[in-house]
Design a protein around this motif. Structure first.
Motif, PDB file in Angstrom:
ATOM      1  N   ASP A  78       0.808  -1.219   0.000  1.00  0.00           N
ATOM      2  CA  ASP A  78       0.000   0.000   0.000  1.00  0.00           C
ATOM      3  C   ASP A  78       0.843   1.272   0.000  1.00  0.00           C
ATOM      4  O   ASP A  78       0.414   2.289  -0.543  1.00  0.00           O
ATOM      5  CB  ASP A  78      -0.962   0.014   1.185  1.00  0.00           C
ATOM      6  N   ILE A  79       2.023   1.217   0.616  1.00  0.00           N
ATOM      7  CA  ILE A  79       2.877   2.409   0.622  1.00  0.00           C
ATOM      8  C   ILE A  79       3.889   2.388  -0.523  1.00  0.00           C
ATOM      9  O   ILE A  79       4.710   3.288  -0.645  1.00  0.00           O
ATOM     10  CB  ILE A  79       3.604   2.605   1.973  1.00  0.00           C
ATOM     11  N   GLY A  80       3.819   1.362  -1.368  1.00  0.00           N
ATOM     12  CA  GLY A  80       4.667   1.322  -2.559  1.00  0.00           C
ATOM     13  C   GLY A  80       6.064   0.794  -2.358  1.00  0.00           C
ATOM     14  O   GLY A  80       6.921   0.937  -3.223  1.00  0.00           O
ATOM     15  N   VAL A  81       6.324   0.145  -1.239  1.00  0.00           N
ATOM     16  CA  VAL A  81       7.663  -0.363  -0.954  1.00  0.00           C
ATOM     17  C   VAL A  81       7.911  -1.716  -1.618  1.00  0.00           C
ATOM     18  O   VAL A  81       9.029  -2.035  -1.981  1.00  0.00           O
ATOM     19  CB  VAL A  81       7.902  -0.435   0.576  1.00  0.00           C
ATOM     20  N   PRO A  97      11.285  -1.295  -7.524  1.00  0.00           N
ATOM     21  CA  PRO A  97      12.549  -0.818  -8.104  1.00  0.00           C
ATOM     22  C   PRO A  97      12.969   0.557  -7.601  1.00  0.00           C
ATOM     23  O   PRO A  97      14.146   0.802  -7.399  1.00  0.00           O
ATOM     24  CB  PRO A  97      12.266  -0.784  -9.605  1.00  0.00           C
ATOM     25  N   ALA A  98      12.022   1.440  -7.366  1.00  0.00           N
ATOM     26  CA  ALA A  98      12.366   2.798  -6.934  1.00  0.00           C
ATOM     27  C   ALA A  98      12.910   2.852  -5.512  1.00  0.00           C
ATOM     28  O   ALA A  98      13.565   3.820  -5.152  1.00  0.00           O
ATOM     29  CB  ALA A  98      11.148   3.713  -7.055  1.00  0.00           C
ATOM     30  N   VAL A  99      12.664   1.838  -4.698  1.00  0.00           N
ATOM     31  CA  VAL A  99      13.164   1.863  -3.321  1.00  0.00           C
ATOM     32  C   VAL A  99      14.344   0.940  -3.115  1.00  0.00           C
ATOM     33  O   VAL A  99      15.023   1.021  -2.104  1.00  0.00           O
ATOM     34  CB  VAL A  99      12.055   1.533  -2.290  1.00  0.00           C
ATOM     35  N   SER A 100      14.583   0.041  -4.044  1.00  0.00           N
ATOM     36  CA  SER A 100      15.711  -0.868  -3.929  1.00  0.00           C
ATOM     37  C   SER A 100      16.991  -0.078  -4.163  1.00  0.00           C
ATOM     38  O   SER A 100      17.117   0.643  -5.134  1.00  0.00           O
ATOM     39  CB  SER A 100      15.579  -1.992  -4.953  1.00  0.00           C
TER      40      SER A 100
END
Length: 119
Positions: A78-81, A97-100
């Motif tokens: 839900d928070i996009g992680v 991918p954006a948080v990795s």
């Protein structure tokens, strides 16, 4: 991440494209930090640093029940992680991918307001 659709707004197991990571304001970052401020969720992030896993694989590695894993994964989704995709009967989760973030000292998850590294 903030602005991500809730579970009710999405079809099951479909992920909207993750927007490029940007620096979050304190007001945007607080809900993200609240969502990950749970030991099991931090452990899930740490395990997913090793690559995508199905729910049953996470339950085995973490020693938790399937419903617990699903609840925590839904909150992280839900928070996009994390992202998810269906593979046959399995649902496979991976870090978005954006948080990795593989750079820096050791594995970490980049949240836009901070980097989280869990041993």
């Amino acid at each position: 991440m903030p602005g991500a659709q809730s579970r009710a707004d999405r079809a099951p197991c479909e992920d909207a494209p993750m927007p490029a990571l940007r620096t979050l304001t304190a007001e945007e970052c607080a809900p993200v930090l609240r969502a990950i401020a749970e030991p099991t969720r931090l452990r899930i992030l740490s395990v997913l640093r090793g690559g995508p896993l199905a729910v049953f694989e996470l339950t085995e590695q973490l020693g938790i029940k399937q419903y617990q894993a699903s609840r925590h994964l839904a909150a992280l989704h839900d928070i996009g992680v994390v992202t998810r995709e269906r593979s046959g009967k399995r649902v496979v989760y991976r870090l978005a991918p954006a948080v990795s973030d593989a750079s820096g000292d050791g594995p970490a998850v980049e949240l836009g307001c901070c980097r989280v590294s869990v041993a």
